[in-house]
Motif scaffolding. Structure first.
Motif, PDB file in Angstrom:
ATOM      1  N   GLN A 173       9.291 -28.143  41.149  1.00  0.00           N
ATOM      2  CA  GLN A 173       7.969 -27.542  41.256  1.00  0.00           C
ATOM      3  C   GLN A 173       8.024 -26.039  41.018  1.00  0.00           C
ATOM      4  OE1 GLN A 173       5.421 -29.946  44.372  1.00  0.00           O
ATOM      5  NE2 GLN A 173       7.220 -29.092  45.382  1.00  0.00           N
ATOM      6  N   VAL A 174       6.877 -25.451  40.714  1.00  0.00           N
ATOM      7  CA  VAL A 174       6.788 -24.014  40.456  1.00  0.00           C
ATOM      8  C   VAL A 174       7.040 -23.174  41.703  1.00  0.00           C
ATOM      9  CG1 VAL A 174       5.259 -24.253  38.456  1.00  0.00           C
ATOM     10  CG2 VAL A 174       4.269 -24.023  40.724  1.00  0.00           C
ATOM     11  N   ASN A 175       7.014 -23.790  42.877  1.00  0.00           N
ATOM     12  CA  ASN A 175       7.225 -23.047  44.129  1.00  0.00           C
ATOM     13  C   ASN A 175       8.683 -23.058  44.593  1.00  0.00           C
ATOM     14  OD1 ASN A 175       7.552 -25.652  45.108  1.00  0.00           O
ATOM     15  ND2 ASN A 175       5.840 -25.552  46.530  1.00  0.00           N
ATOM     16  N   GLY A 176       9.583 -23.655  43.799  1.00  0.00           N
ATOM     17  CA  GLY A 176      11.000 -23.659  44.160  1.00  0.00           C
ATOM     18  C   GLY A 176      11.442 -24.868  44.949  1.00  0.00           C
ATOM     19  N   TYR A 177      10.531 -25.771  45.173  1.00  0.00           N
ATOM     20  CA  TYR A 177      10.852 -26.969  45.933  1.00  0.00           C
ATOM     21  C   TYR A 177      10.742 -28.203  45.043  1.00  0.00           C
ATOM     22  CZ  TYR A 177      10.672 -23.951  49.987  1.00  0.00           C
ATOM     23  OH  TYR A 177      10.927 -22.938  50.887  1.00  0.00           O
ATOM     24  N   LEU A 178      11.309 -29.288  45.515  1.00  0.00           N
ATOM     25  CA  LEU A 178      11.279 -30.562  44.812  1.00  0.00           C
ATOM     26  C   LEU A 178       9.949 -31.242  45.087  1.00  0.00           C
ATOM     27  CD1 LEU A 178      13.266 -32.359  43.157  1.00  0.00           C
ATOM     28  CD2 LEU A 178      13.812 -33.503  45.312  1.00  0.00           C
ATOM     29  N   GLY A 179       9.431 -31.962  44.096  1.00  0.00           N
ATOM     30  CA  GLY A 179       8.186 -32.700  44.278  1.00  0.00           C
ATOM     31  C   GLY A 179       8.346 -34.150  43.872  1.00  0.00           C
ATOM     32  N   SER A 217       1.899 -26.557  36.344  1.00  0.00           N
ATOM     33  CA  SER A 217       1.040 -25.841  37.275  1.00  0.00           C
ATOM     34  C   SER A 217       0.918 -26.744  38.496  1.00  0.00           C
ATOM     35  CB  SER A 217      -0.315 -25.538  36.636  1.00  0.00           C
ATOM     36  OG  SER A 217      -0.987 -26.732  36.305  1.00  0.00           O
ATOM     37  N   PRO A 218       0.473 -26.217  39.622  1.00  0.00           N
ATOM     38  CA  PRO A 218       0.466 -27.043  40.839  1.00  0.00           C
ATOM     39  C   PRO A 218      -0.156 -28.431  40.626  1.00  0.00           C
ATOM     40  CG  PRO A 218      -0.085 -24.799  41.391  1.00  0.00           C
ATOM     41  CD  PRO A 218      -0.020 -24.879  39.880  1.00  0.00           C
ATOM     42  N   GLY A 219       0.664 -29.453  40.854  1.00  0.00           N
ATOM     43  CA  GLY A 219       0.218 -30.847  40.751  1.00  0.00           C
ATOM     44  C   GLY A 219       0.226 -31.440  39.357  1.00  0.00           C
ATOM     45  N   GLN A 220       0.614 -30.657  38.359  1.00  0.00           N
ATOM     46  CA  GLN A 220       0.613 -31.133  36.972  1.00  0.00           C
ATOM     47  C   GLN A 220       2.046 -31.297  36.482  1.00  0.00           C
ATOM     48  OE1 GLN A 220      -2.321 -31.932  35.347  1.00  0.00           O
ATOM     49  NE2 GLN A 220      -3.174 -31.474  37.353  1.00  0.00           N
ATOM     50  N   TRP A 221       2.468 -32.547  36.295  1.00  0.00           N
ATOM     51  CA  TRP A 221       3.841 -32.839  35.874  1.00  0.00           C
ATOM     52  C   TRP A 221       3.925 -33.023  34.370  1.00  0.00           C
ATOM     53  CZ3 TRP A 221       7.374 -31.912  39.310  1.00  0.00           C
ATOM     54  CH2 TRP A 221       7.079 -32.054  40.652  1.00  0.00           C
ATOM     55  N   LYS A 222       5.014 -32.525  33.791  1.00  0.00           N
ATOM     56  CA  LYS A 222       5.277 -32.762  32.374  1.00  0.00           C
ATOM     57  C   LYS A 222       6.776 -32.961  32.196  1.00  0.00           C
ATOM     58  CE  LYS A 222       5.965 -28.065  30.713  1.00  0.00           C
ATOM     59  NZ  LYS A 222       5.621 -27.083  29.716  1.00  0.00           N
TER      60      LYS A 222
END
Length: 106
Positions: free
Chosen positions: A35-41, A99-104
């Motif tokens: 994720q963009v915040n440095g954590y795993l999603g 971006s938050p919540g958008q995976w690619k």
């Protein structure tokens, strides 16, 4: 009766393999991403995936806090630097958050 027992054994074996999944296997399977915040999603949430994500993120948070304290900077800035590094190291075909919540897929 034997078929039911065999099916039950197969399901139990499958659940153990999912629980035993490590971070790299989960990334390769497209279940988790950076994720963009440095954590795993969780790209494809499930109980097992969510447990893995929580475990990894708890370890990351502790390490980020340690580094922030050591270098007298914020945890958020450590996480941001870690996010850039993790995304750059993500292998083609694995997931990153654009971006938050958008995976690619990378």
């Amino acid at each position: 009766m034997r078929r039911i027992f065999s099916a039950l054994i197969i399901l139990i074996a499958m659940s153990f393999s999912v629980q035993a999944m490590n971070l790299q296997e989960a990334k390769q399977a497209g279940l988790v991403g950076e994720q963009v915040n440095g954590y795993l999603g969780a790209v494809k949430p499930s109980n097992e995936v969510n447990t893995l994500v929580k475990t990894v993120n708890n370890k990351r948070k502790a390490k980020y806090q340690e580094l922030a304290t050591k270098h007298n900077i914020t945890v958020k800035s450590v996480a941001a630097r870690a996010a850039k590094k993790a995304m750059s190291m993500t292998v083609k075909g694995q997931f990153i958050e654009s971006s938050p919540g958008q995976w690619k897929q990378k």
